[in-house]
Write a protein that holds these residues in place. Structure first.
Motif, PDB file in Angstrom:
ATOM      1  N   UNK A 122       0.804  -1.217   0.000  1.00 14.41           N
ATOM      2  CA  UNK A 122       0.000   0.000   0.000  1.00 14.41           C
ATOM      3  C   UNK A 122       0.838   1.268   0.000  1.00 14.41           C
ATOM      4  N   UNK A 123       2.152   1.167  -0.128  1.00 14.32           N
ATOM      5  CA  UNK A 123       2.979   2.368  -0.139  1.00 14.32           C
ATOM      6  C   UNK A 123       2.674   3.170  -1.402  1.00 14.32           C
ATOM      7  N   UNK A 152      -0.090   9.407  -5.603  1.00 17.33           N
ATOM      8  CA  UNK A 152      -1.061   8.560  -6.288  1.00 17.33           C
ATOM      9  C   UNK A 152      -1.805   7.708  -5.272  1.00 17.33           C
ATOM     10  N   UNK A 153      -3.132   7.845  -5.262  1.00 16.38           N
ATOM     11  CA  UNK A 153      -3.988   7.076  -4.350  1.00 16.38           C
ATOM     12  C   UNK A 153      -5.164   6.496  -5.130  1.00 16.38           C
ATOM     13  N   UNK A 154      -4.896   5.561  -6.044  1.00 10.63           N
ATOM     14  CA  UNK A 154      -5.987   5.029  -6.861  1.00 10.63           C
ATOM     15  C   UNK A 154      -7.006   4.275  -6.013  1.00 10.63           C
ATOM     16  N   UNK A 155      -8.263   4.475  -6.357  1.00  8.76           N
ATOM     17  CA  UNK A 155      -9.335   3.775  -5.657  1.00  8.76           C
ATOM     18  C   UNK A 155      -9.721   4.406  -4.334  1.00  8.76           C
ATOM     19  N   UNK A 189      -8.614  10.206   3.249  1.00 10.04           N
ATOM     20  CA  UNK A 189      -7.274  10.796   3.307  1.00 10.04           C
ATOM     21  C   UNK A 189      -7.215  11.875   4.384  1.00 10.04           C
ATOM     22  N   UNK A 190      -6.129  11.860   5.153  1.00  9.70           N
ATOM     23  CA  UNK A 190      -5.883  12.892   6.158  1.00  9.70           C
ATOM     24  C   UNK A 190      -4.494  13.477   5.912  1.00  9.70           C
ATOM     25  N   UNK A 224      -9.113  12.551  -9.456  1.00 14.71           N
ATOM     26  CA  UNK A 224      -8.826  11.341 -10.233  1.00 14.71           C
ATOM     27  C   UNK A 224      -7.758  10.464  -9.590  1.00 14.71           C
ATOM     28  N   UNK A 225      -7.839  10.294  -8.279  1.00 10.06           N
ATOM     29  CA  UNK A 225      -6.918   9.407  -7.582  1.00 10.06           C
ATOM     30  C   UNK A 225      -5.563  10.001  -7.270  1.00 10.06           C
ATOM     31  N   UNK A 226      -5.396  11.310  -7.489  1.00 10.44           N
ATOM     32  CA  UNK A 226      -4.125  11.970  -7.186  1.00 10.44           C
ATOM     33  C   UNK A 226      -4.366  13.067  -6.157  1.00 10.44           C
ATOM     34  N   UNK A 227      -3.673  12.969  -5.038  1.00 14.74           N
ATOM     35  CA  UNK A 227      -3.707  13.990  -3.993  1.00 14.74           C
ATOM     36  C   UNK A 227      -2.572  14.970  -4.281  1.00 14.74           C
TER      37      UNK A 227
END
Length: 174
Positions: free
Chosen positions: A59-60, A77-80, A86-87, A139-142
């Motif tokens: 999960x990194x 990148x945080x897909x899904x 997210x914090x 779109x899955x990107x912070x």
């Protein structure tokens, strides 16, 4: 050599329609070796990253950090994921990104996706205007924009890079 070249391809279905074949032993072995190495590095401390990180765990998240005269920008990148999972915390010039991904309640026949919680920390070596930090999720990107203080902006300086051959030619000409 690719794994696929070692494993004979047999497809998912057996000789009779709907009958599932057993997994090839090399596939099982490959997955177990991956798991062993993931677990080996999971508890290693990486001082350059600050706190303990699961750098090689499943999960990194992948992270890019860019800096210019005005700001530091972090893209993760945080897909899904959703923004509610997210914090983002900025404390003592350390940026911490925490994420929790919950497993679905359905029974799984086969599972490769990772679930659980993780965090990444990023020590910042410049002073940040904390009340102007912005985080957006698309779109899955912070993306986190960290504006620099006026003092940090003054300290930022691009150093010109010259070719060694050009310097020697100029010295000979003078």
């Amino acid at each position: 050599m690719r794994k696929r070249s070692l494993t004979p391809w047999r497809g998912l279905l057996g000789a009779r329609h709907g009958e599932r074949e057993a997994e090839h032993p090399l596939d099982v072995f490959h997955r177990e070796i991956d798991r062993v190495f993931d677990n080996l590095w999971r508890d290693v401390e990486w001082p350059m990253l600050g706190h303990r990180e699961s750098l090689f765990g499943p999960m990194a998240p992948r992270m890019d950090v860019t800096e210019d005269e005005d700001r530091v920008r972090v893209a993760v990148e945080l897909p899904g994921m959703d923004e509610k999972d997210v914090e983002v915390v900025l404390s003592d010039n350390v940026l911490t990104i925490k994420v929790e991904k919950e497993e679905s309640e359905k029974a799984h026949t086969y599972m490769e996706r990772a679930y659980g919680s993780f965090y990444r920390t990023l020590p910042l070596d410049v002073e940040i205007v904390t009340d102007k930090v912005e985080a957006t999720f698309d779109k899955g990107v912070l993306t986190i924009d960290l504006p620099k203080t006026p003092e940090a902006k003054k300290a930022y300086r691009k150093v010109p890079v010259r070719t060694v051959g050009v310097v020697k030619k100029l010295e000979k000409a003078a």
